[in-house]
Design an enzyme around this catalytic site. Structure first.
Site, PDB file in Angstrom:
ATOM      1  N   ASP A 179      14.345  55.518  91.526  1.00 25.69           N
ATOM      2  CA  ASP A 179      14.397  54.195  92.135  1.00 25.69           C
ATOM      3  C   ASP A 179      15.222  54.407  93.396  1.00 25.69           C
ATOM      4  O   ASP A 179      16.442  54.612  93.310  1.00 25.69           O
ATOM      5  CB  ASP A 179      15.088  53.184  91.211  1.00 25.69           C
ATOM      6  CG  ASP A 179      15.090  51.793  91.824  1.00 25.69           C
ATOM      7  OD1 ASP A 179      15.314  51.687  93.040  1.00 25.69           O
ATOM      8  OD2 ASP A 179      14.859  50.820  91.093  1.00 25.69           O
ATOM      9  N   HIS A 180      14.579  54.390  94.543  1.00 26.23           N
ATOM     10  CA  HIS A 180      15.309  54.849  95.733  1.00 26.23           C
ATOM     11  C   HIS A 180      16.487  53.949  96.086  1.00 26.23           C
ATOM     12  O   HIS A 180      17.386  54.356  96.802  1.00 26.23           O
ATOM     13  CB  HIS A 180      14.359  55.057  96.930  1.00 26.23           C
ATOM     14  CG  HIS A 180      13.975  53.790  97.634  1.00 26.23           C
ATOM     15  ND1 HIS A 180      13.009  52.942  97.155  1.00 26.23           N
ATOM     16  CD2 HIS A 180      14.413  53.229  98.777  1.00 26.23           C
ATOM     17  CE1 HIS A 180      12.887  51.912  97.983  1.00 26.23           C
ATOM     18  NE2 HIS A 180      13.719  52.065  98.983  1.00 26.23           N
ATOM     19  N   HIS A 242      14.180  47.522  91.805  1.00 21.91           N
ATOM     20  CA  HIS A 242      15.321  47.438  92.712  1.00 21.91           C
ATOM     21  C   HIS A 242      16.272  46.269  92.412  1.00 21.91           C
ATOM     22  O   HIS A 242      17.481  46.453  92.327  1.00 21.91           O
ATOM     23  CB  HIS A 242      14.839  47.315  94.161  1.00 21.91           C
ATOM     24  CG  HIS A 242      13.808  48.341  94.542  1.00 21.91           C
ATOM     25  ND1 HIS A 242      13.840  49.642  94.085  1.00 21.91           N
ATOM     26  CD2 HIS A 242      12.715  48.280  95.341  1.00 21.91           C
ATOM     27  CE1 HIS A 242      12.821  50.309  94.594  1.00 21.91           C
ATOM     28  NE2 HIS A 242      12.113  49.510  95.342  1.00 21.91           N
ATOM     29  N   LYS A 332       8.347  39.404 101.238  1.00 24.18           N
ATOM     30  CA  LYS A 332       7.853  40.062 102.454  1.00 24.18           C
ATOM     31  C   LYS A 332       7.696  39.009 103.540  1.00 24.18           C
ATOM     32  O   LYS A 332       7.532  37.826 103.250  1.00 24.18           O
ATOM     33  CB  LYS A 332       6.485  40.698 102.188  1.00 24.18           C
ATOM     34  CG  LYS A 332       6.541  41.781 101.122  1.00 24.18           C
ATOM     35  CD  LYS A 332       6.091  43.111 101.670  1.00 24.18           C
ATOM     36  CE  LYS A 332       6.158  44.209 100.649  1.00 24.18           C
ATOM     37  NZ  LYS A 332       7.125  45.247 100.980  1.00 24.18           N
TER      38      LYS A 332
END
Ligand code: BG6
Length: 491
Positions: A179-180, A242, A332
């Site tokens: 999970d960056h 996230h 977004k």
């Protein structure tokens, strides 16, 4: 297991974007910082026909464009000879055998191996099986680890199935699910802020905290990923991973040590304590919305009801957090790119200062700016000079760039690759963690599909999302505080 052995990093999906933009620049940076073993090879595997030379040139273009540090031809010339390419198909054992032979030739003896799956998850099980068949994940003096890119499943059942499939070939301690967000310096700093200091922790609970806001706002739209995005939507794309990760780091108990197992145990406890939003409760605790114009995007289904924005109100049912709402939102095409966590503290128990009519003290607020403008600000009240009892909000701040220098923050993949190479799984998600997170997201998705919630709301691109998300907080007598947080940054 010997840490000084040569290491091979094998990348599946090597001709793709992630390799060029993130993985190779990160490995290059690790190499120039002297953090890779002396003997290392990076072997790309994929369907595209590249020679080693073409592969190197392709990656060099990427490194020039995407490295977050100054690219120099000298450093590239030192790094590039470690790069190799092996063309192959994912369903052909013979191609995996060629890969195995190539690796043995490059390693010339016992070596450690990190396999990186920069490919759609549907391919993981088959690749792991092929690696098994060709003897590549058998730990024979060197370790074998596998990094799995997201998304890990599309719901609880598919995540369980995927876990089951990958566990057939690998032990859990060989698996590194990315999970960056966890690789982001500022996200890790949530733990350090809380547990490397003593001043915050006594206040970090329901006695002093009124509520928490976690926002991951994106200015970008679909960025040519409509094919993927339209089938998943914001809850799967951003919340299951996230946003819940951020919530876990804010809400977890202090682990007994900084070891992967202690850390991940505490995180899973938080997830397990979250009250699932099920059935008709979705109407009260969730908002879903789509930006206007989404249906005109290429590759989006003409009647798509995929949400590009969501807001949730979650409760963590334990002694520390009982009754404290955690408001999460992400979308977004919003007004600006920013990820931040606002800890909003309770009002003083007694308003003892005689205030001018209409004047009220603002509540204390700790804002963790995760990106951009990385830093932490604390808002508190001070006496306005030359008044009898007026107060003014003032701000104490820590800013990464000022404290550590402009280029102090490395790319999150750099940190995660290094951790995987060093065998530290703290910043990767464990099987039970992924499944517990899906267990919270699934009922919301199901209730949305069953229309147990108000229909999809719409918002204008470039705004802060739908009015319904403001109403959700207004019902609690609260509001999203991005303007206050912006003001603190600018003051
Ligand atoms: C990814 C999502 O995981 O995270 C993308 O799939 C999103 O849709 C991205 O844009 C956001 O990451 P960052 O690091 O830019 O905040």
């Amino acid at each position: 297991m010997n840490k000084d052995l040569p290491v091979s990093v094998i990348i599946f999906g090597a001709s793709g974007d992630l390799t060029q933009r993130k993985l190779i620049p990160s490995l290059l940076n690790l190499s120039r910082k002297g953090r890779l073993p002396k003997a290392f090879s990076i072997v790309g595997f994929g369907a595209t026909a590249f020679t080693d030379e073409q592969f190197r040139n392709h990656l060099q273009d990427g490194a020039k464009q995407f490295a977050g540090f100054k690219f120099t031809p000298e450093e590239w010339a030192t790094f590039a000879p470690h790069l190799f390419y092996q063309q192959g198909r994912y369903d052909q054992t013979a191609d995996f055998q060629k890969l195995a032979d190539r690796l043995s030739e490059l390693e010339a003896g016992t070596a450690n191996r990190l396999y990186y799956m920069a490919i759609p998850p549907t391919l993981f099980p088959n690749i792991i099986e092929q690696l098994g068949t060709t003897g590549q994940i058998h730990e024979n003096g060197g370790w074998r680890r596998v990094v799995l890119e997201k998304p890990f499943g599309t719901d609880l059942a598919s995540a369980q199935k995927l876990n089951h499939q990958v566990h057939k070939g690998l032990n859990e301690d060989q698996i590194y699910r990315i999970d960056h967000y966890l690789g982001k310096e500022t996200v890790q700093n949530i733990l350090f802020t809380r547990f490397a200091n003593t001043i915050f922790e006594p206040l970090w609970n329901r006695n002093y905290i009124d509520h928490v806001q976690i926002t991951v706002a994106e200015k970008v739209g679909l960025e040519h990923r409509a094919g993927y995005y339209d089938s998943v939507g914001v809850l799967r794309d951003m919340f299951q991973n996230h946003l819940l990760q951020l919530l876990m780091l804010v809400a977890m108990e202090p682990p007994a040590s900084f070891k992967a197992s202690s850390l991940r145990n505490e995180k899973v406890k938080v997830l397990s304590a979250i009250q699932p939003i099920t059935g008709s409760a979705v109407a009260e605790h969730t908002v879903r919305a789509q930006y206007k114009g989404y249906l005109n995007e290429a590759e989006v289904k003409p009647d798509s009801i995929t949400p590009t924005y969501a807001a949730l109100r979650l409760y963590v049912n334990n002694w520390r957090w009982q009754g404290v709402p955690f408001y999460l939102r992400s979308g977004k095409n919003l007004a600006e790119k920013h990820s931040q966590i606002i800890i909003s503290f309770k009002e003083p128990p007694l308003a003892m200062f005689p205030m001018a009519p209409g004047h009220k003290t603002a509540s204390n607020m700790l804002v963790l700016y995760l990106q951009p403008d990385e830093g932490i600000h604390l808002r508190f009240e001070a006496k306005a000079p030359d008044t009898v009892s007026d107060t003014r909000s003032v701000d104490m701040e820590f800013n990464y760039a000022e404290a550590f220098g402009q280029t102090a923050i490395p790319e999150s993949y750099e940190r995660l690759l290094l951790d995987a190479l060093q065998g530290d799984a703290s910043l990767f998600t464990r099987a039970d963690e992924v499944e517990t997170a899906w267990g919270l997201i699934d009922p919301i998705l199901q209730a949305w599909e069953a229309n147990l919630a108000p229909p999809l709301a719409y918002y204008k691109p470039g705004t802060w999302g739908p009015a319904e998300a403001n109403t959700m907080l207004a019902r609690d007598g609260r509001k999203w505080m991005h303007e206050e947080a912006r003001h603190m940054l600018e003051s």
